[in-house]
Design a protein around this motif. Structure first.
Motif, PDB file in Angstrom:
ATOM      1  N   PRO A 204       3.516  -5.779   2.691  1.00  0.00           N
ATOM      2  CA  PRO A 204       2.777  -6.583   3.664  1.00  0.00           C
ATOM      3  C   PRO A 204       1.276  -6.325   3.683  1.00  0.00           C
ATOM      4  O   PRO A 204       0.508  -7.171   4.130  1.00  0.00           O
ATOM      5  N   ASP A 205       0.822  -5.174   3.212  1.00  0.00           N
ATOM      6  CA  ASP A 205      -0.586  -4.808   3.371  1.00  0.00           C
ATOM      7  C   ASP A 205      -1.342  -4.748   2.045  1.00  0.00           C
ATOM      8  O   ASP A 205      -2.370  -4.078   1.946  1.00  0.00           O
TER       9      ASP A 205
ATOM     10  N   VAL B 200       6.146  -5.648  11.483  1.00  0.00           N
ATOM     11  CA  VAL B 200       7.371  -5.445  10.713  1.00  0.00           C
ATOM     12  C   VAL B 200       8.126  -4.243  11.256  1.00  0.00           C
ATOM     13  O   VAL B 200       9.345  -4.270  11.434  1.00  0.00           O
TER      14      VAL B 200
ATOM     15  N   THR C 203       4.746 -12.783   4.906  1.00  0.00           N
ATOM     16  CA  THR C 203       4.962 -11.646   4.008  1.00  0.00           C
ATOM     17  C   THR C 203       6.420 -11.550   3.594  1.00  0.00           C
ATOM     18  O   THR C 203       7.334 -11.930   4.342  1.00  0.00           O
TER      19      THR C 203
ATOM     20  N   MET D 105       8.449  -9.237   6.101  1.00  0.00           N
ATOM     21  CA  MET D 105       8.930  -9.821   7.348  1.00  0.00           C
ATOM     22  C   MET D 105      10.042 -10.843   7.084  1.00  0.00           C
ATOM     23  O   MET D 105      11.011 -10.926   7.845  1.00  0.00           O
TER      24      MET D 105
END
Length: 752
Positions: free
Chosen positions: A441-442, A606, A647, A650
């Motif tokens: 996600p990052d 998340v 993402t 998620m």
């Protein structure tokens, strides 16, 4: 009168005048130290023109010195015009010929076409020592044809292969009644050849061809005749031919060949299979090994295998009389352009498996383009030094890799060799990090990394990770051994969410264990907590060791507490809650609520959703299906309120919420609603490629179908789940899932 200087003497004089060592000239020219040394010592008296051109450039020669070198090469290559060199003495048919039944049948089918029309020429190509000539001879003799057999060695690996005129003249001399007057021109020779074969159809074996031009004039013969050509090159320019490419023998064929050569009292069970493996199933290598063993009654096959296990000894030991594996490979290697020879040496650091041009490019450095490497690989494939495997992938056979590595050791210093391996390692792990970024996600997956390649989408990234595992996993282990701690923790973190998609890989405990060790070496508590958490998951998934998982989770919480990082405090409490529940201990819900608190402070959506789902799982484990459903639905509603989410992480978590809600609905005896919910879970799991979630969802749906009495649909779901499951896998996760599916299948069969 003084004797003229030889090529080697001239080269040595010019090198010393330029104040260059062998190594320095090799670096400047791209020609290996060994090749330069062979020329100077007179071992190689007529190297290829491109090799001499490369040496001249490296020496920065003027026109006069350059032409002097080339004149000497041309003089060495001069041959009689009338073709007196042509060798028409056929090698003997091997009495202990073994294997190749499929290839022999293929050749026979092509050659037998003469009964119905024109026989297509057959080109047999492959690696040096792979048995092209012996296979061609065996195929021709098995034809049992009345046609006379004409044999000619085209001398394709010499500095001066036979000319087309020499080829046709050499064949004509073998036909009775043609006369001794040699044709003066190629046109004259071809006319005579066509006329002779019109009256007497023949079978021709052209051995060791170098180029298409040597073969084309022979193909003007009568349609009832047959031509078989052997060459290390594929001779792709020939039209209308049938091709048979020989690879290594199959294991059973290798054992049969060695068994015919090595006396029974010099071998034990299993010896021949190991010897075949060490010989890469290459017939020449196995014949040499077998002959050496058979010639020394005191030597056993197992003893010889022990001696050649070391790569350093293998080529040196595979010599018997005038047969030598290294010499056979050298003839092909010496035919390479210096740049292609450098590529061949470089790819020897690819230790195993197949590879593509991008990976090969990483071994030669940024100055060489992928397009140039593809061209070089095509040339290596054409010579049989590299095997094309389809899908634009290539492979080096083990013995060829050993040979290429020996040439690399001549060309590179130890430091240069290590730098080359490090460059390949960093390219692989850089590409792996970019691939893993698609599931994190990052991370920004489309951005270029410091090394390696980026990927256009998650599907391409997923495919690369699975395909290149044979390379990046050893690279990861090598990076850990090299103390590249920052790289290890960075790449391992990039694989965190992807690991859910490939849960049955089987090495996640090792990988995340390396990352924990690296984090501790860096004395970074936050990274230690992070990777201990990942290790908890891997330990439970791969070994089902919940006690060890609990121990690791407590260590993770302690490391997170030392770091003061709320995100890691959230994740480590999440893992702790899971492990307490799995071990049947109190405290799981409290740990999950603590995780919720820390995730909220960290702003990790998340993590918040995962912790909320964990609270539902605690209720489910305690038999409170309604509370579990309420917790999971509340978590789902919170996610929906924050939609859209983009993402992968998620999306995956939402898929698990649908799965958990379906489980709760089954527990509440609401199977129809459970099926609707699990259908949503399946759609998401299939979309993101979460194979394990697909299997678990199919199990829940099968359970729901059984509750409605629908045996056929239940059986279809169970069979699909089992079909996607590796039934031979010994991982605890697969074993547990398989054990839970089989009783469902029995019940479905009863209902059906």
């Amino acid at each position: 009168m003084n004797r003229p200087s030889t090529l080697g003497e001239q080269l040595r004089r010019l090198r010393l005048a330029a104040d260059l060592t062998l190594e320095a000239l090799a670096e400047r020219s791209g020609v290996s130290v060994r090749t330069i040394g062979d020329v100077e010592r007179g071992v190689s008296v007529a190297p290829h023109r491109r090799t001499v051109d490369a040496l001249a450039r490296g020496l920065r020669l003027g026109t006069a010195d350059r032409e002097s070198l080339l004149r000497e090469v041309r003089a060495r290559r001069a041959v009689p015009a009338q073709g007196s060199r042509a060798s028409a003495v056929a090698p003997h048919r091997v009495g202990d010929f073994s294997g190749r039944e499929r290839e022999l049948a293929e050749v026979a089918a092509f050659l037998d076409a003469s009964r119905t029309g024109r026989t297509p020429p057959v080109v047999i190509s492959g690696l040096a020592g792979i048995g092209k000539t012996t296979t061609a001879l065996e195929a021709i003799h098995r034809l049992d044809s009345p046609r006379p057999i004409l044999f000619l060695d085209l001398d394709g690996l010499s500095p001066a292969p036979l000319t087309p005129l020499q080829v046709v003249s050499g064949l004509l001399r073998q036909v009775p009644g043609v006369g001794d007057a040699a044709p003066r021109t190629l046109d004259d020779a071809v006319r005579r050849w066509s006329a002779v074969t019109a009256g007497t159809p023949v079978t021709v074996l052209l051995d060791n061809a170098d180029a298409e031009a040597q073969v084309r004039p022979v193909l003007t013969l009568d349609p009832r005749s047959a031509v078989v050509v052997t060459s290390r090159r594929a001779l792709t320019g020939l039209e209308g031919v049938r091709r048979v490419t020989l690879g290594p023998l199959r294991p059973d064929e290798s054992v049969e060949l060695l068994g015919r050569i090595i006396p029974a009292d010099q071998r034990d069970a299993g010896d021949l299979r190991e010897l075949a493996e060490l010989s890469s199933h290459v017939p020449l290598a196995m014949r040499i090994a077998g002959n050496r063993i058979a010639a020394a009654p005191a030597v056993r096959a197992g003893d010889f295998s022990t001696r050649i296990r070391s790569a350093e000894n293998r080529l040196r030991m595979l010599v018997a009389g005038d047969l030598a594996v290294e010499a056979a490979f050298t003839l092909s290697y010496d035919d390479l352009d210096p740049a292609v020879a450098a590529l061949f040496r470089a790819i020897s650091v690819i230790d195993t498996g197949t590879f593509d041009a991008r990976l090969a490019t990483a071994t030669v450095g940024p100055a060489v383009s992928v397009v140039d490497v593809e061209t070089g690989l095509d040339e290596l494939t054409d010579l049989g030094l590299v095997e094309a495997r389809g899908g634009n992938r290539y492979r080096l056979h083990d013995l060829v890799r050993v040979f290429a590595g020996s040439r690399l050791a001549d060309a590179d210093s130890a430091a240069e060799s290590e730098a080359r391996r490090a460059r390949l390692r960093h390219w692989l792990l850089g590409s792996l990090e970019r691939a893993g970024a698609w599931f994190e996600p990052d991370r920004s997956p489309t951005d270029a990394g410091p090394a390696g390649v980026a990927f256009s989408d998650a599907e391409a990234a997923d495919a690369w990770i699975r395909l290149e595992e044979q390379h990046w996993w050893p690279a990861m282990q090598a990076a850990a051994r090299a103390g590249e701690h920052e790289l290890v923790v960075e790449v391992a973190d990039a694989l965190h969410w992807f690991s859910e998609l490939w849960a049955d890989w089987g090495h996640w405990v090792e990988l995340f264990g390396l990352a924990v060790d690296a984090a501790r070496a860096l004395q970074d508590d936050r990274l230690e907590a992070m990777h201990l958490g990942y290790l908890v998951w891997a330990t439970v998934v791969e070994s089902r060791d919940r006690v060890e998982g609990l121990r690791l989770a407590r260590l993770a919480v302690a490391a997170a507490a030392r770091s003061g990082d709320h995100q890691q405090l959230g994740w480590t409490h999440y893992y702790l809650g899971w492990m307490l529940q799995q071990n049947g201990l109190d405290g799981g819900p409290a740990a999950s609520r603590a995780a919720l608190l820390h995730f909220g402070l960290a702003g990790d959506s998340v993590g918040t959703t995962s912790a909320a789902a964990a609270l539902g799982n605690h209720a489910q484990a305690n038999g409170d299906h309604q509370l579990a459903l309420d917790e999971h639905r509340a978590a789902y509603d919170r996610v929906q309120a924050e939609a859209p989410f983009t993402t992968h992480a998620m999306t995956y978590v939402v898929g698990t919420l649908h799965y958990f809600m379906a489980m709760a609905l089954v527990g509440l005896d609401r199977p129809a609603e459970a099926i609707e919910e699990v259908d949503r879970a399946l759609a998401i799991a299939e979309d993101v490629g979460a194979v394990n979630l697909v299997r678990l969802s199919l199990r829940v749906r099968a359970t729901a179908h059984l509750a409605t009495g629908d045996g056929p649909r239940a059986r279809a779901d169970v069979e699909r789940a089992l079909d996607g499951l590796d039934l031979m896998s010994s991982t605890e996760m697969n074993t547990a899932l398989r054990d839970s599916l089989l009783p469902l299948l029995e019940e479905a069969n009863r209902l059906t």
